[in-house]
Design an enzyme around this catalytic site. Structure first.
Site, PDB file in Angstrom:
ATOM      1  CG  PHE A   1       7.514  37.463 102.450  1.00 37.22           C
ATOM      2  CD1 PHE A   1       7.144  38.590 101.735  1.00 37.22           C
ATOM      3  CD2 PHE A   1       6.692  36.348 102.406  1.00 37.22           C
ATOM      4  CE1 PHE A   1       5.961  38.611 100.997  1.00 37.22           C
ATOM      5  CE2 PHE A   1       5.518  36.359 101.674  1.00 37.22           C
ATOM      6  CZ  PHE A   1       5.149  37.486 100.972  1.00 37.22           C
TER       7      PHE A   1
ATOM      8  CB  ILE B   1       9.655  55.612  92.557  1.00 35.64           C
ATOM      9  CG1 ILE B   1       9.772  56.027  94.033  1.00 35.64           C
ATOM     10  CG2 ILE B   1       8.611  54.517  92.372  1.00 35.64           C
ATOM     11  CD1 ILE B   1      10.264  54.939  94.977  1.00 35.64           C
TER      12      ILE B   1
ATOM     13  CD  GLU C   1      14.333  43.725 103.032  1.00 37.29           C
ATOM     14  OE1 GLU C   1      13.885  43.112 104.018  1.00 37.29           O
ATOM     15  OE2 GLU C   1      14.481  43.189 101.917  1.00 37.29           O
TER      16      GLU C   1
HETATM   17 MO1  MOS Z   1      14.279  39.885 102.360  1.00 28.70          MO
HETATM   18  S1  MOS Z   1      14.271  39.276 104.338  1.00 28.70           S
HETATM   19  O1  MOS Z   1      15.883  40.341 102.327  1.00 28.70           O
HETATM   20  O2  MOS Z   1      13.942  38.556 101.444  1.00 28.70           O
END
Ligand code: MOS
Length: 731
Positions: free
Chosen positions: A233, A622, A698
């Site tokens: 993340f 997608i 994101e």
């Molecule tokens: Mo994400 S915060 O660009 O791993």
């Protein structure tokens, strides 16, 4: 016609490896002769180390060494090009001086034959400090604020006083940690002056460049291997100090050294989403059209690096507002440097902007969706360029219909289910589409299968799978005929596996490379007198299921395998890549979403329960609907955590993180996420990149927290402007 692989819900090609425990994560690589390093961390938040006593540790049988600033070699720490931008400060230099810059800073490492011996010996190291109270709060900085980032259009000083309605609010986000399931870990081995690192990283090339700089050796002397990442993340976008510690220790003991951060050490060893205070002033006319906006933003950084994230972009492009002024100050504190965390910048800005829009709608007595539609711009209001695609209206339409938005009574406290007050909220999500240069290598093998390589990562979104799909289509092979490989710095270069840019960048590179390889095979066939395709025009030949044949006469053809066997080639190979042009300057390119949240709040106890979260997304094409849905669910669960649970609590007296474990740092569990769904509008944005995607990792967290906060307001009439929203705040 065989069905293309891209666009179908293919299951993870590495799924079986993962669920059977055969996927090797950083700490799991079998490196012969490996010994174990355990890090000792500071117990003051600022000050000097006055003594390090390692005698008891060294006396333990099996202990190989103990390293601190007292005996560590001086390391060159050359600047490098990578993430974060080294121009904005000095990365933490491990064991190079006696200064303590934050609580939990590494101050020593003990290396032993076994992990248990190393852990015990590390507990015997005695460190003396001359400690001071650290600066851990935005209001009491550790030094003078960094150079602010400013933006201005129009004249807010003139426009704001003339506004029909004005609203001035301050929103605050507390510190959050990524808390991936897999702890950060590194195994380091030196072979002469060559360093190999098995590491948890979202960007092998960054770790390679960083560590080459630390030790003052050529980049080619460092190899970084990272085939699997168990969640990150953003926490693995840079090489944190433990990577250097593993390499330094390995050099000292002349053995491979493994360092695995403990769960507690992850809280001070790998960065976090920074505390941010976002003061927003909005001016609007009678009809709810925004006339002016002032964004005053303060966010924390460390005292030694000026970390900043893209906090200002959203406020420039989301709504048609003629007069805008923004100031973003990064405030130095005695903390570890913050870092990118899912939806960095945008998730934070969206909380402020989208809550403020909800407040404005309430003040004007207007439907919050209607207010947003009235401020929907025709062109990017920040740059004036057209949008590549922007289907926010459609996101609202589909979402409203799905959740029955129009049946909602706009008045707060208007719906109830026993003791539970019910509320529905909405917020916009957006994230700019990022692309960066990438290259790939594709090899068609004698057995007719292909291997495709790129030095990217897969921290969980399913990069192995989606790249396999793109490659399979371009090569005319089934999914099972392609093996995609990643996570090795010897492979062709990739940008960071972050910022939602992997599909656009690496995907486009893989497609280009595999197109080249297919064309090469076709050319070989039509030019070969032994081929049934000899003399045909290359343009008339297609490849399906590993067989080359004439488009209009499928009977005439041969397989890749036959072609390679007859022409006596062990393999065919192609290199290709992708380099973005100026599309993002000529067009405003973003992924969008409308997020709807339904909550129930027990007004006696202040408990908030999620009933439903629905995200409707315009993220371009997608490639894999199944993985895209998983990504969205993960993002929305992260957003629920951000809204209601996640909060890294720091003791201001010494900078200690008091909840540095998964019992006290709360993350959502299954019971917290009963009904979380995503709808993708699909589409195809070829302006963004050759494969038409806009990035979705994101955008799926952005907008979730404000949708929930707005739902809590709708349920209770209480406006909570600080995350996470706690029971205490609601009582
Ligand atoms: Mo994400 S915060 O660009 O791993």
């Amino acid at each position: 016609m065989t069905r293309p692989a891209a666009g179908t819900p293919v299951s993870r090609v590495d799924g079986r490896l993962k669920v059977t425990g055969q996927a090797t994560y950083a700490a799991e690589h079998d490196v012969p002769g490996v010994v174990h390093g355990v890090i000792v961390t500071s117990t003051v938040g600022r000050g000097r180390i006055t003594a390090v006593d390692t005698r008891a540790a060294l006396a333990q049988p099996g202990v190989l060494t103990a390293i601190s600033h007292l005996n560590a070699p001086k390391l060159p720490y050359r600047p490098f090009h990578g993430i974060p931008d080294p121009a904005r400060g000095e990365r933490l230099r491990v064991f190079q001086d006696d200064r303590v810059r934050f609580f939990g800073q590494p101050v020593a490492v003990v290396v032993a034959e076994t992990l248990e011996i190393a852990q015990h010996a590390a507990s015997l190291v005695r460190v003396g400090y001359d400690g001071e109270r650290p600066a851990t709060d935005l209001d009491t900085p550790a030094g003078s604020p960094n150079q602010p980032e400013n933006y201005q259009r129009g004249n807010v000083d003139q426009a704001l006083p003339q506004a029909h309605t004005r609203l001035e609010r301050t929103y605050r986000l507390n510190r959050e940690h990524h808390n991936p399931m897999e702890p950060h870990a590194t195994i380091a081995r030196w072979d002469g002056d060559r360093l190999t690192l098995w590491d948890k990283t979202q960007i092998v090339l960054n770790t390679q460049a960083d560590l080459a700089g630390v030790f003052g050796i050529p980049e080619q002397s460092v190899r970084v291997i990272s085939p699997f990442v168990g969640g990150a993340f953003g926490s693995a976008l840079r090489a944190w100090p433990h990577v250097t510690i593993a390499a330094l220790a390995a050099r000292e003991v002349r053995r491979p050294v493994k360092v695995v951060l403990t769960r507690k050490q992850l809280y001070t060893g790998t960065g976090h989403r920074p505390v941010t205070e976002y003061k927003l002033t909005l001016g609007a006319d009678q009809g709810g059209r925004l006339t002016a906006a002032v964004h005053d933003i303060r966010a924390e950084t460390s005292a030694y690096e000026d970390y900043r994230e893209a906090l200002t972009g959203l406020g420039q492009m989301l709504y048609a507002t003629p007069h805008v002024r923004q100031t973003y100050r990064s405030i130095p504190l005695d903390i570890n440097t913050p870092t990118y965390m899912r939806g960095p910048g945008s998730a934070t800005a969206a909380f402020a902007i989208e809550c403020a829009m909800d407040e404005l709608a309430h003040d004007l007595g207007m439907d919050p969706i209607e207010l947003r539609l009235r401020n929907e711009p025709d062109r990017d209001p920040g740059t004036g360029v057209p949008f590549s695609t922007r289907r926010l209206r459609e996101c609202f339409r589909v979402g409203s219909r799905t959740v029955g938005w129009d049946e909602r009574d706009r008045k707060p406290r208007s719906a109830r289910d026993g003791n539970w007050l019910l509320g529905t909220g909405v917020a916009v999500a957006t994230y700019h589409t990022q692309r960066a240069p990438a290259q790939a290598l594709a090899r068609l093998q004698a057995d007719g299968t292909a291997i495709v390589q790129c030095a990217t990562s897969d921290m969980g979104p399913g990069t192995y799978t989606s790249m396999t799909q793109v490659a399979a289509d371009a090569l005319g092979l089934p999914i099972a005929g392609v093996r995609f490989q990643l996570g090795d710095s010897t492979m062709p270069p990739a940008p960071p596996h972050g910022g939602s840019m992997t599909m656009a960048s690496v995907g486009s590179a893989v497609q280009d490379t595999c197109d080249k390889l297919r064309r090469q095979a076709v050319r070989l066939a039509v030019e070969d007198s032994g081929s049934p395709l000899h003399g045909a025009s290359a343009d008339d030949v297609v490849v399906q299921n590993g067989r080359l044949h004439l488009r209009d006469d499928p009977g005439r053809g041969e397989t890749y395998r036959q072609l390679l066997a007859r022409t006596n080639r062990p393999h065919l190979e192609a290199r290709g890549g992708y380099a973005p042009g100026d599309e993002v300057e000529r067009f405003s390119t973003h992924a969008y979403g409308a997020v709807f949240a339904q909550v129930a709040v027990d007004e006696r106890l202040g408990l908030v329960r999620i009933r439903r979260v629905l995200g409707v997304y315009d993220a371009g094409r997608i490639i894999n609907p199944k993985l895209a849905e998983s990504q969205a669910i993960g993002g929305m669960v992260g957003g629920i955590g951000m809204a209601l649970l996640e909060h890294t609590v720091t003791d201001p007296r010494d900078g200690r993180i008091v909840n540095a474990n998964l019992a006290d740092y709360l993350v959502p569990v299954n019971a917290d996420v009963p009904d979380v769904n995503a709808i993708y509008l699909g589409g195809d944005d070829r302006t963004a990149d050759p494969i038409g995607v806009k990035g979705l990792g994101e955008v799926v967290i952005v907008g979730v927290a404000p949708a929930i906060a707005n739902a809590v307001f709708h349920a209770t009439g209480r406006r909570i402007r600080e995350l996470p929203i706690t029971a205490e705040a609601l009582l």
